[in-house]
Design a protein around this motif. Structure first.
Motif, short mmCIF file in Angstrom:
data_model
loop_
_atom_site.label_atom_id
_atom_site.label_comp_id
_atom_site.label_asym_id
_atom_site.label_seq_id
_atom_site.Cartn_x
_atom_site.Cartn_y
_atom_site.Cartn_z
N UNK A 579 39.57 42.09 43.88
CA UNK A 579 39.22 41.23 44.83
C UNK A 579 39.65 39.73 44.05
N UNK A 580 39.52 39.32 42.90
CA UNK A 580 39.86 38.14 42.21
C UNK A 580 41.19 37.94 42.34
N UNK A 581 42.24 38.88 42.02
CA UNK A 581 43.43 38.96 42.13
C UNK A 581 44.06 38.49 43.56
N UNK A 582 43.37 39.25 44.61
CA UNK A 582 43.45 39.01 45.83
C UNK A 582 43.12 37.59 46.52
N UNK A 583 42.11 36.96 45.98
CA UNK A 583 41.57 35.72 46.22
C UNK A 583 42.39 34.69 45.38
N UNK A 584 43.00 34.61 44.62
CA UNK A 584 43.91 33.76 43.77
C UNK A 584 45.04 33.74 44.50
N UNK A 585 45.66 34.89 44.84
CA UNK A 585 47.12 34.71 45.84
C UNK A 585 46.53 34.13 46.96
N UNK A 586 45.50 34.30 47.57
CA UNK A 586 45.10 33.71 48.86
C UNK A 586 45.21 32.19 48.57
N UNK A 587 44.56 31.61 47.64
CA UNK A 587 44.61 30.34 47.37
C UNK A 587 45.84 29.66 47.18
#
Length: 619
Positions: A579-587
């Motif tokens: 989830x952290x990886x996905x959130x960073x790509x989202x940001x």
């Protein structure tokens, strides 16, 4: 001593000291005269760095035989006739002192012919000795030959630099003038060898690439902007081709190259956060401004100008460059040397039958299957499994989809559901790999993307801090006990100057004796990210002492936000969950300038599909 009138030769030699600094100065003055004469072809030749020979040949309108003697007289010009003309100078040369100054320190000859004349005229001079004009053979246009520069002022000649250095300066002058006037064909001959040949170009862009190199075509962005009667065009480089010097930062005003502090500052600000502050961008910027709004008579060589509305010009340049950079894809492309196999650069997702969706990536999947995660340092098995299972559920929640109690978790390799529309570029989130707990590997429509997790999160944190500052001072967290920072006298002396800055970023600090500062309140965001107040303040004070407190409050704030973002960001070596990886790509898709960290380092690199195909022999 009695006051007396100086002899004409000495007057001209003094003027030459202001205008004619070196051979390149002679070339500049002569070529500008050729441009003003309407030349469509200009040929320049020098020998021994210009010391022994400078020759400029043009096909311009020429000088009438009856006016040749006036051409080498001081302050005789066809460019202006009244003081009002000085208010709107539209030509490159206008003072009428260049030829006279050159003649006073060299052996000069001019052969010129107008279209109305059946033959050319020739005038020769040596110092203060000017010979009578006589007929000569020659085409329409002008040929000026300068020999033995500074032969009668040996001190000036002695201070010329090495031949290679003087040659390089001449090349710079010709290149700059060629950039400013693409409609003219140019040649430059050095010691009998042709070093530059530029045919007339159809556009400014064509001439820029001809001078800077066709290999930069993919790294230069075309610029076309107008505002408040200021027109800006040209090309600006992507951050990846920034240089260690400002040699490739060129600004032209109404066809004249200039060096203006305000414009240089606007260019630097436009690239702030995209390149290292010690480097300079590649810029060829052409400005068109009403000549009446510019004073070009503030410097003997006309290299500096004065604008009637400096702030307006600064703002226009800053907005033009920022807008163009904002619209561009600034991610650097990686090219792998040779034609053999390079590092495996992509992780291909498979469909439900076990087949790779993109056949071109089959080799990569097989490669990753054979990797030993412990030896190679790839966070492979755990992240792959977590992304395959956790990410779909996360995405369903983001998209507002109900997974249903009886719906089994997805297995490894299964395709994810559609990504929510507000994630414009995150298309294949199943294809995320964290490498060495430092880099994120994914893909976009152009190829493989490798992301430095610290650099990207640093940019995210910087933009968040900047956005919060737009609403007021940053939030503070009061400490139960002051955090004590040991300081020296120099650091203590700067505390008062730093107070306004500290207040803006949410830090309250006071002197606690002769050698200590107490931090009573600390920035909430930094506190939440586990940043130590003592370490942060110590580093901030050390930098303030070594660099000084920046006189520009906004620049000082930017530097401090850089430091705060770096401290607060995830580090290389931090293991991130799916989830952290996905959130960073989202940001990454929601912030500006995500291609670079605030210090200017790239956050992402791209290995294009074309390059992958070339490495695997598919092209």
């Amino acid at each position: 001593m009695p006051i007396r009138r100086l002899p004409p030769l000495l007057v001209n030699q003094i003027a030459a000291g202001e205008v004619i600094e070196r051979p390149a100065s002679v070339v500049k003055e002569l070529v500008e005269n050729s441009i003003d004469a309407g030349a469509r072809r200009i040929d320049v030749a020098i020998e021994q760095g210009g010391r022994e020979l400078i020759r400029v040949v043009d096909n311009g309108c020429g000088i009438a035989e009856a006016e040749l003697a006036l051409a080498v007289a001081p302050h005789a010009t066809s460019k202006i006739s009244s003081s009002e003309d000085l208010e709107a100078i539209a030509t490159l040369g206008f003072r009428g002192e260049a030829l006279a100054s050159i003649a006073s320190v060299s052996r000069l000859s001019i052969v010129s012919r107008t279209a109305e004349q059946s033959s050319a005229g020739l005038i020769e001079s040596e110092g203060d000795q000017v010979k009578a004009v006589r007929p000569a053979a020659g085409p329409v246009g002008t040929t000026v030959t300068v020999r033995n520069l500074f032969f009668n002022t040996p001190a000036r000649r002695k201070f010329l630099r090495a031949e290679m250095t003087e040659t390089g300066r001449v090349m710079d002058v010709v290149e700059n003038l060629a950039l400013a006037h693409p409609q003219i064909a140019w040649t430059l001959q050095i010691d009998g060898k042709e070093r530059l040949e530029l045919p007339a170009a159809e556009s400014v862009g064509d001439r820029i690439l001809a001078v800077l190199g066709q290999e930069l075509a993919e790294e230069l962005l075309e610029l076309d902007f107008s505002e408040h009667e200021i027109a800006l065009r040209g090309m600006i480089g992507k951050p990846a081709i920034a240089r260690g010097t400002a040699k490739h930062q060129r600004v032209f005003l109404n066809g004249r190259i200039i060096n203006d502090r305000s414009i240089n500052h606007a260019i630097k600000e436009a690239y702030r956060g995209l390149i290292d502050p010690t480097r300079s961008p590649t810029v060829a910027l052409f400005m068109e401004v009403d000549p009446a709004q510019v004073d070009v008579n503030v410097h003997p060589t006309k290299a500096e100008v004065r604008f009637r509305n400096q702030a307006m010009v600064h703002g226009a340049v800053l907005r033009a460059l920022r807008e163009r950079l904002r619209k561009a894809d600034l991610m650097p492309a990686v090219e792998m040397g040779g034609s053999g196999f390079g590092r495996p650069p992509v992780f291909g997702a498979m469909d439900s039958s076990g087949q790779v969706r993109n056949p071109a990536t089959a080799e990569f999947v097989e490669y990753f299957r054979r990797l030993d995660p412990l030896q190679k340092g790839f966070v492979y098995s755990e992240v792959k499994q977590a992304i395959a299972v956790e990410a779909p559920e996360l995405l369903r929640r983001e998209a507002g989809q109900d997974g249903g109690a009886d719906q089994a978790p997805m297995g490894p390799g299964e395709l994810l559901p559609a990504v929510p529309a507000e994630w414009p570029q995150v298309r294949a989130v199943s294809e995320i790999l964290q490498v060495h707990s430092s880099y994120i590997v994914t893909q976009d429509e152009h190829g493989l993307v490798i992301i430095d997790q610290h650099a990207l999160h640093e940019r995210v944190m910087f933009e968040q801090l900047k956005a919060r500052l737009g609403e007021g001072n940053l939030e503070s967290q009061r400490l139960l006990m002051p955090a004590m920072v040991e300081v020296d006298r120099a650091q203590m002396a700067l505390l008062g100057e730093l107070k306004p800055l500290l207040e803006r970023i949410g830090i309250e600090a006071e002197a606690m004796g002769p050698g200590a500062i107490g931090v009573h309140a600390f920035t909430s965001l930094l506190f939440e990210r586990g940043v130590d107040p003592v370490d942060f303040m110590s580093e901030l004070l050390e930098k303030a002492v070594s660099r000084g407190v920046n006189d520009d409050p906004e620049a000082a704030l930017h530097e401090t936000l850089d430091m705060m973002a770096c401290k607060a960001a995830v580090k290389a070596g931090d293991k991130l969950s799916a989830p952290e990886l996905i959130e960073l790509l989202k940001q990454r898709e929601t912030i500006e300038r995500s291609s670079n960290c605030p210090h200017g380092r790239p956050t992402s690199l791209r290995l294009s599909l074309k390059e992958l195909e070339r490495q695997f022999g598919r092209s």
